[in-house]
Write a protein that holds these residues in place. Sequence first.
Motif, mmCIF file in Angstrom:
data_model
loop_
_atom_site.group_PDB
_atom_site.id
_atom_site.type_symbol
_atom_site.label_atom_id
_atom_site.label_comp_id
_atom_site.label_asym_id
_atom_site.label_seq_id
_atom_site.Cartn_x
_atom_site.Cartn_y
_atom_site.Cartn_z
ATOM 1 N N ALA A 25 17.240 35.772 21.322
ATOM 2 C CA ALA A 25 18.121 36.612 20.512
ATOM 3 C C ALA A 25 19.207 37.254 21.371
ATOM 4 N N VAL A 26 18.816 37.742 22.529
ATOM 5 C CA VAL A 26 19.803 38.343 23.439
ATOM 6 C C VAL A 26 20.799 37.283 23.898
ATOM 7 N N GLY A 27 20.308 36.105 24.256
ATOM 8 C CA GLY A 27 21.192 35.031 24.691
ATOM 9 C C GLY A 27 22.161 34.600 23.606
ATOM 10 N N VAL A 28 21.669 34.456 22.391
ATOM 11 C CA VAL A 28 22.539 34.068 21.270
ATOM 12 C C VAL A 28 23.570 35.155 21.011
ATOM 13 N N ALA A 29 23.145 36.409 21.015
ATOM 14 C CA ALA A 29 24.074 37.514 20.751
ATOM 15 C C ALA A 29 25.168 37.587 21.814
ATOM 16 N N LEU B 79 24.205 24.489 21.814
ATOM 17 C CA LEU B 79 24.178 25.670 22.673
ATOM 18 C C LEU B 79 23.018 26.578 22.288
ATOM 19 N N THR B 80 22.756 26.690 21.000
ATOM 20 C CA THR B 80 21.619 27.479 20.525
ATOM 21 C C THR B 80 20.310 26.909 21.048
ATOM 22 N N GLY C 86 15.698 32.688 17.548
ATOM 23 C CA GLY C 86 16.587 33.683 18.142
ATOM 24 C C GLY C 86 17.872 33.825 17.360
ATOM 25 N N ARG C 87 18.373 32.704 16.867
ATOM 26 C CA ARG C 87 19.599 32.740 16.067
ATOM 27 C C ARG C 87 19.360 33.435 14.729
#
Length: 89
Positions: free
Chosen positions: A74-78, A34-35, A20-21
Amino acid sequence: MEVQGFFTAIIIGLIIGALGRLVVPGKQKISILLTLAIGVVAAILGTLLAGALGVDDTRGIDWIELFLQVAFAAVGVAVLAGTYGRRRH
């Protein structure tokens, strides 16, 4: 979700967080822990959504479930990178 599926989602979540990152463009100013936490949550959410859609148990690799998990990560990381990055400045 079965117990085995839950534990598998946690283990896969560690990898999903990293993926995702990588999907999110630019530099993210969040910690690796956190990632990884985002990845675990994303893996669980992706597994639950795939189960709700009926695509969680297919022959071979569950590509749709994997895509959902990476998308959640990806959404969470963004979101968290944007929020966390603004707070630190």
